[in-house]
Design an enzyme around this catalytic site. Structure first.
Site: not given
Length: 352
Positions: A88, A119, A202
């Site tokens: 992402h 992911d 992230s």
């Protein structure tokens, strides 16, 4: 939102991705009105030394990744310029700019491969500089609740930031929220940590005191009862075993051929009962000689339970399977022609 399998978490909590929507820092700071307190003499210098040693060892391996739509973090995977991050974070982009921890120069990078189901993604520096420091990855199977952890990344665009906490739980199954950059993947065996994880974190590193990466920072919980504000101290990281498996495949082949995720070998859809509410998963077709077919399941059967976990929809089936491993055996409860039956299924592997 959190789905069954994360029952120990408050029902009002959901999770959010931790990619910053801005290419620059949006944070602000304040100064306390009172005098700054001095460190207590009882603070362990040994522990402080451990923190500083780990930061010195690992922070050079953590980078900031910028795309046209935002920024995130990444971890240097090898000396050839491969960098592991979240799928992402890369989204639909194929080119990136990367900032190393010890340099202000922006380096160009391109996409090697992305695997949204877990992911994870790999990008590669176009012209890797000398002196890259790949991170060391630990055994996430040995991670225990209570271990001290450090989260490293670029929260809110603040590159090379470090927060500390502990491992709060292991084996969490969490579903990401759907967005333009994430299909809402359900990921199993995640590490829950109290180390602060914020937008921009992230793809960064969750590290133990042996200077080993045990996870990749991916999600932070938010509290829906407070209009989606952050729920402090509840973050999630993809375990290192999953990271290295997926990264190695993406680097070698540009795709994932062995996901490490359990599967029944069926095509299916959510089944709705007479009250028009989700009541199970209807098998539309089975893979010839696949796990479900070999156990006697067939098109038209409605799965209502996997092991002890109720199944009411495709998403709940995905959640149930995410906590299981390929090759393991589980009991599937299903309805056929109005009769409840069970079958012992040896699970297969989810395809690419």
């Amino acid at each position: 939102m959190l789905l069954p399998g994360t029952a120990l978490l408050a029902a009002a909590l959901t999770v959010s991705g931790c990619t910053s929507g801005s290419r620059s820092s949006s944070s602000s700071s304040t100064t306390a009105g009172a005098a700054v307190a001095t460190a207590s003499p009882s603070v362990s210098n040994s522990l402080q030394d451990d923190y500083q040693r780990v930061i010195a060892n690992v922070l050079p391996s953590v980078v900031q990744i910028t795309t046209a739509s935002g920024l995130g973090s990444g971890i240097i995977y090898d000396g050839k310029g491969d960098i592991i991050t979240n799928a992402h974070v890369v989204g639909t982009a194929s080119t990136f700019q990367v900032s190393l921890a010890n340099s202000t120069t922006l380096l160009d990078a391109t996409l090697v491969g992305s695997y949204p189901d877990s992911d994870l993604a790999v990008i590669k520096l176009s012209s890797p500089p000398g002196g890259l420091k790949p991170a060391a990855f630990g055994d996430s199977g040995k991670v225990e609740v209570g271990q001290i952890t450090l989260a490293m990344g670029s929260p809110l665009g603040l590159s090379s930031s470090v927060t500390q906490g502990i491992v709060s739980a292991t084996g969490r199954t969490v579903t990401e929220p759907k967005s333009t950059d994430s299909p809402g993947a359900t990921i199993g065996n995640m590490v829950q940590t109290s180390a602060a994880i914020n937008p921009g974190n992230s793809g960064g590193a969750l590290v133990n005191l042996s200077s080993q990466v045990i996870g990749i920072n991916t999600l932070a919980a938010v509290d829906q009862e407070t209009n989606g504000s952050a729920a402090p101290g509840i973050g999630f990281a993809i375990p290192s075993a999953t990271i290295t498996s997926i990264a190695d495949q993406l680097i070698k082949d540009g795709k994932v051929t062995n996901s490490g995720r359990a599967a029944l070998g069926i095509s299916a859809r959510t089944f709705y009962g007479s009250d028009y509410k989700p009541a199970g998963v209807l098998i539309v077709g089975t893979t010839p000689n696949g796990p479900a077919a070999s156990a006697g399941l067939q098109a038209g059967d409605v799965i209502t339970k996997v092991g002890d976990t109720p199944v009411t929809s495709l998403s709940s089936l995905t959640t149930a399977l995410a906590s299981l491993s390929p090759g393991s055996k589980t009991t599937v409860t299903y309805d056929r022609g109005g009769q409840t039956k069970t079958a012992d299924v040896t699970l297969g592997t989810l395809g690419p």
